[in-house]
Design a protein around this motif. Structure first.
Motif, short mmCIF file in Angstrom:
data_model
loop_
_atom_site.label_atom_id
_atom_site.label_comp_id
_atom_site.label_asym_id
_atom_site.label_seq_id
_atom_site.Cartn_x
_atom_site.Cartn_y
_atom_site.Cartn_z
N LEU A 81 0.82 -1.20 0.00
CA LEU A 81 0.00 0.00 0.00
C LEU A 81 0.86 1.26 0.00
O LEU A 81 1.87 1.33 0.71
CB LEU A 81 -0.91 0.04 1.23
N GLY A 82 0.45 2.23 -0.77
CA GLY A 82 1.14 3.51 -0.81
C GLY A 82 0.46 4.40 -1.82
O GLY A 82 -0.56 4.04 -2.42
N CYS A 83 1.07 5.55 -2.03
CA CYS A 83 0.49 6.51 -2.97
C CYS A 83 1.62 7.28 -3.64
O CYS A 83 2.52 7.78 -2.97
CB CYS A 83 -0.44 7.46 -2.22
N VAL A 84 1.53 7.35 -4.96
CA VAL A 84 2.48 8.13 -5.75
C VAL A 84 1.66 9.16 -6.53
O VAL A 84 0.80 8.78 -7.33
CB VAL A 84 3.29 7.24 -6.71
N ILE A 85 1.92 10.44 -6.26
CA ILE A 85 1.20 11.52 -6.94
C ILE A 85 2.16 12.17 -7.94
O ILE A 85 3.29 12.50 -7.60
CB ILE A 85 0.69 12.57 -5.92
N ARG A 86 1.69 12.33 -9.16
CA ARG A 86 2.53 12.90 -10.22
C ARG A 86 3.08 14.26 -9.80
O ARG A 86 2.37 15.10 -9.28
CB ARG A 86 1.75 13.05 -11.52
N GLY A 87 4.35 14.43 -10.04
CA GLY A 87 5.01 15.71 -9.77
C GLY A 87 5.50 16.33 -11.06
O GLY A 87 4.97 16.06 -12.14
N GLU A 88 6.55 17.12 -10.95
CA GLU A 88 7.06 17.86 -12.11
C GLU A 88 8.18 17.13 -12.83
O GLU A 88 8.65 17.59 -13.86
CB GLU A 88 7.56 19.22 -11.65
N THR A 89 8.64 16.00 -12.29
CA THR A 89 9.76 15.29 -12.91
C THR A 89 9.37 13.87 -13.30
O THR A 89 8.28 13.40 -12.98
CB THR A 89 10.96 15.21 -11.94
N THR A 90 10.29 13.18 -13.95
CA THR A 90 10.04 11.80 -14.37
C THR A 90 10.18 10.81 -13.21
O THR A 90 9.97 9.62 -13.40
CB THR A 90 10.99 11.40 -15.50
N HIS A 91 10.52 11.28 -12.04
CA HIS A 91 10.63 10.40 -10.88
C HIS A 91 9.32 9.63 -10.65
O HIS A 91 9.34 8.46 -10.27
CB HIS A 91 11.01 11.21 -9.63
N TYR A 92 8.20 10.26 -10.92
CA TYR A 92 6.89 9.63 -10.79
C TYR A 92 6.84 8.34 -11.62
O TYR A 92 6.42 7.29 -11.12
CB TYR A 92 5.80 10.61 -11.26
N ASP A 93 7.26 8.42 -12.88
CA ASP A 93 7.23 7.25 -13.76
C ASP A 93 8.12 6.13 -13.23
O ASP A 93 7.74 4.96 -13.26
CB ASP A 93 7.65 7.63 -15.17
N THR A 94 9.29 6.49 -12.75
CA THR A 94 10.22 5.50 -12.20
C THR A 94 9.61 4.79 -11.00
O THR A 94 9.62 3.56 -10.92
CB THR A 94 11.55 6.16 -11.80
N VAL A 95 9.08 5.54 -10.07
CA VAL A 95 8.52 4.96 -8.85
C VAL A 95 7.31 4.08 -9.18
O VAL A 95 7.19 2.96 -8.70
CB VAL A 95 8.15 6.05 -7.82
N CYS A 96 6.42 4.58 -10.02
CA CYS A 96 5.23 3.80 -10.40
C CYS A 96 5.62 2.50 -11.09
O CYS A 96 5.17 1.41 -10.71
CB CYS A 96 4.33 4.60 -11.33
N ASN A 97 6.46 2.61 -12.12
CA ASN A 97 6.82 1.43 -12.90
C ASN A 97 7.64 0.42 -12.11
O ASN A 97 7.37 -0.78 -12.16
CB ASN A 97 7.59 1.84 -14.16
N ASP A 98 8.63 0.90 -11.37
CA ASP A 98 9.52 -0.04 -10.68
C ASP A 98 8.86 -0.70 -9.47
O ASP A 98 9.09 -1.87 -9.21
CB ASP A 98 10.82 0.65 -10.28
N SER A 99 8.02 0.02 -8.74
CA SER A 99 7.33 -0.62 -7.61
C SER A 99 6.34 -1.67 -8.13
O SER A 99 6.26 -2.77 -7.59
CB SER A 99 6.62 0.42 -6.73
#
Length: 172
Positions: A81-99
């Motif tokens: 369980l967790g939450c990833v909210i889109r920000g201004e960088t590509t870090h969002y994509d990395t965290v979403c995809n890799d988790s």
């Protein structure tokens, strides 16, 4: 719009032996994480499952914690369980995809996991999805893990060999 669609939900599985569920949560957005956990715990209780909650720093650590528990402990299944909210960088994509990839790979290795890591565009979407009285994505992730546990128990011991097998003197 997806919010107006009707969705079929499988009935919860029933168990004749105790079930131990580990809920691994990244509480980066604490209020959202707390709602996800509440939904997951209520779903586990509805099936008579015992649940334990542990916290990890972020969504990327959820698969690692589950992998450690799978190797070193005796849980029947897991809920991430967790939450990833889109920000201004590509870090969002990395965290979403890799988790998500980490959880999927563990599942393909046989771990019974429900993925409840929200990947959303904004806080409002997260709040709606995490609400136990609303979309209850924490409860849905727990239900997914419980269904996989039920299947694993059903198939346990029903191993079949690979290749040809001699039956009655003939090759099958």
């Amino acid at each position: 719009m997806a919010a107006n669609e009707q969705h079929y939900t499988l009935p919860l599985p029933q168990f004749d032996k105790p079930v131990k569920l580990l809920i691994v949560v990244a509480p980066y957005y604490k209020d959202i994480a707390d709602n996800l956990v509440a939904g997951a715990q209520a779903m586990a209780a509805a099936c008579g499952a015992e649940s334990e909650v542990i916290e990890v720093p972020g969504a990327l650590e959820i698969p690692s914690a589950i992998a450690l528990a799978e190797r070193l402990s005796n849980y029947d299944g897991y809920v991430g369980l967790g939450c990833v909210i889109r920000g201004e960088t590509t870090h969002y994509d990395t965290v979403c995809n890799d988790s998500s990839r980490g959880i999927t790979l563990l599942g393909l290795q046989g771990a019974c996991i429900g993925n409840g890591i929200l990947t959303v565009e904004n806080r409002e979407q997260a709040v709606v999805r995490a609400d136990p009285a609303g979309q209850n994505k924490g409860g849905g992730a727990a239900a997914a893990a419980l269904h996989l546990i039920a299947h694993a128990r059903r198939w346990a011991g029903a191993r079949k060999g690979i290749g040809f097998r001699a039956e009655g003197g003939h090759l099958a």
